[in-house]
Design an enzyme around this catalytic site. Structure first.
Site, PDB file in Angstrom:
ATOM      1  N   LEU A 209       9.648  17.420  -9.709  1.00  0.00           N
ATOM      2  CA  LEU A 209      10.388  17.761 -11.587  1.00  0.00           C
ATOM      3  C   LEU A 209      11.645  16.502 -11.511  1.00  0.00           C
ATOM      4  CD1 LEU A 209      10.663  21.322 -12.084  1.00  0.00           C
ATOM      5  CD2 LEU A 209       8.319  19.715 -12.175  1.00  0.00           C
ATOM      6  N   GLY A 212      13.607  14.634 -17.364  1.00  0.00           N
ATOM      7  CA  GLY A 212      11.819  14.831 -18.302  1.00  0.00           C
ATOM      8  C   GLY A 212      11.717  16.543 -17.706  1.00  0.00           C
ATOM      9  N   HIS A 213      11.246  16.641 -17.117  1.00  0.00           N
ATOM     10  CA  HIS A 213      11.073  17.928 -17.164  1.00  0.00           C
ATOM     11  C   HIS A 213      11.959  19.368 -17.862  1.00  0.00           C
ATOM     12  CE1 HIS A 213       8.026  16.380 -14.077  1.00  0.00           C
ATOM     13  NE2 HIS A 213       7.629  16.923 -14.805  1.00  0.00           N
ATOM     14  N   GLN A 329      -2.834  12.624 -23.321  1.00  0.00           N
ATOM     15  CA  GLN A 329      -2.312  14.324 -23.022  1.00  0.00           C
ATOM     16  C   GLN A 329      -2.037  15.076 -24.455  1.00  0.00           C
ATOM     17  OE1 GLN A 329      -1.708  15.906 -19.486  1.00  0.00           O
ATOM     18  NE2 GLN A 329       0.253  15.795 -20.641  1.00  0.00           N
TER      19      GLN A 329
END
Ligand code: PAF
Length: 470
Positions: A209, A212-213, A329
């Site tokens: 991670l 961004g996460h 996605q």
């Protein structure tokens, strides 16, 4: 907390500017307000000093908050936070802390205390640049234009402002220090889920991670009563010859990051727990899944859809948070959700960039120092396209409207000349990923390129310059 969606401009140019902004982020994440996101911190020249006076540069950003306070009460809360940091209003050109309520849901109002949206917000690059990072599609109330369109108009009318900004660092989100329960199998996940009252947000990850996460968790924890993260390196979405075996695994650090940003639990299943009946994939790609990554990585989206829909089923999540960096996605998952009428809201979250503009990715750690220096040119090329679209003229001032086929081909050739293997660079509809031949409204330019054995994925909003400043 769901509450209202509001945006706060933060600035400091007195003493320890970073310390003041850090304290402001902590104070903003308390009581009836939660920080849902923020742009990077930028240094900008002080605006509005009299001739001959040169105040210190200002450290700025924009934070997105969720709040149960009404606009006036939020405005009063911001003044309180300023005062607690020693803000003095005596006409000086330095401010320990300057907090402005920029906008609040779709409210347009003018009272003695408060004007919404903030009257100068759209004239300042130090506001619009971080605001574009955090909420590009937010329509500024009363204007019918999104933040990315306002930023494009300002870039066209006053490019020097943008040129004077210097990205300093990531926003200093407060440590929420949540105890994060680790769940390792379906049974413990089901028990945890049964104990939840109120809304559940899920942030699905493959671990390793980064900020961004963290931004996904930050937002989920601002909007939901419970936040669950998942960490699972999903074998079904890796093709032959891809990096499944060497995909980075950093679970202890991951759990620490999740706890810091407010995740209550993390589900870390084994492959057997995730796929008890084997690794069969059940989805036949269609629509948004057919081009780009779908064409280059056969089986990839079938694997993603299989694991995500199974995790939606197991977690019974009300909201599911994904980053816009993987734009395709996101489009594929939105399509599947709609096709199957699944009872989950997909929340698209902004791309988080490093100071050098590269979009954060778990795979960036494979870039060595010198390759990284070149890799950033990919992100800068996309950014350059934004400036080109805004300017609508060449360097001699001759009108030259942005022409996708010509201008994207030029950037592809430039990147190839710098050693990138460009897989694609195209203008697309942001929701369906259908290719577009014209920049007639805000669109995404999406790209994938290989450099030094690493595949970089990125995208940028491009907007046409409005006939008049919006
Ligand atoms: O975006 C990712 O990290 C993965 O594709 C996801 C959504 C966690 C599914 O494995």
């Amino acid at each position: 907390m769901r509450g209202a969606r509001a945006f706060v401009g933060l600035g400091s140019n007195e003493g320890d500017a970073y310390g003041h902004l850090t304290a402001a982020f902590a104070a903003l994440d308390e009581g009836a307000v939660r920080v849902a996101g923020a742009g990077r911190l930028v240094w900008s020249p002080y605006v509005g000093a009299p001739r001959g006076v040169l105040p210190p540069r200002v450290l700025n950003t924009v934070a997105e908050v969720r709040t149960e306070l009404e606009p006036e009460a939020l405005h009063a809360r911001l003044s309180e936070i300023e005062q607690a940091r020693g803000r003095v209003r005596d006409g000086r050109h330095t401010r320990a802390l300057d907090l402005d309520l920029l906008a609040y849901d779709d409210v347009v109002c003018v009272t003695d205390e408060l004007t919404l949206p903030h009257p100068r917000a759209r004239q300042r690059a130090f506001v619009l640049a971080p605001w574009t990072e955090v909420a590009p599609r937010y329509v500024l109330p009363g204007s019918a234009h999104t933040i990315v369109e306002h930023a494009t108009a300002l870039l066209r009318d006053d490019p020097a402002q943008d040129g004077a900004l210097r990205v300093a660092t990531a926003p200093p989100f407060a440590d929420r220090a949540a105890p994060c329960t680790r769940l390792t199998d379906r049974e413990s996940l089901a028990r945890w889920r049964d104990g939840c009252r109120g809304t559940v947000g899920v942030v699905m990850t493959m671990g390793a991670l980064h900020a961004g996460h963290a931004a996904l968790v930050q937002r989920a924890a601002a909007e939901c009563d419970h936040v669950l993260a998942t960490v699972f390196v999903n074998p079904t979405q890796f093709g032959e010859g891809e990096d499944l075996a060497r995909y980075p695994r950093t679970l202890d650090d991951d759990i620490a990051l999740l706890a810091r940003h407010g995740a209550d639990a993390v589900y870390v299943p084994s492959a057997d727990d995730m796929y008890p009946d084997g690794l069969a994939t059940t989805w036949e790609p269609s629509g948004a899944a057919l081009g780009f990554e779908g064409a280059l990585r056969p089986g990839h989206f079938a694997g993603v859809v299989t694991v995500v829909t199974e995790l939606w089923r197991r977690t019974r999540a009300d909201r599911s948070y994904f980053g816009r960096k993987d734009a395709q996605q996101l489009a594929v998952l939105a399509q599947v959700r709609a096709e199957r009428a699944l009872p989950v809201e997909i929340v698209a979250c902004p791309i988080v960039r490093a100071e050098d503009e590269l979009a954060l990715s778990s795979r960036n750690r494979y870039l060595d120092g010198s390759t990284r220096l070149i890799a950033r040119e990919f992100a800068l090329a996309l950014r350059g396209l934004g400036a080109l679209a805004a300017r609508g003229r060449d360097l001699d001032g001759v009108p030259m409207p942005f022409e996708p086929a010509r201008d994207l081909a030029a950037v592809r050739a430039h990147l190839a000349g710098r050693g990138f293997g460009v897989d694609y660079l195209e203008l697309v509809d942001p929701d369906t990923l259908a290719p577009c031949t014209e920049l007639d409204r805000p669109r995404l330019v999406i790209g994938a390129a290989r450099l030094g054995g690493v595949r970089l994925l990125d995208n940028r909003w491009l907007a046409p310059p409005a006939a008049e400043a919006p």
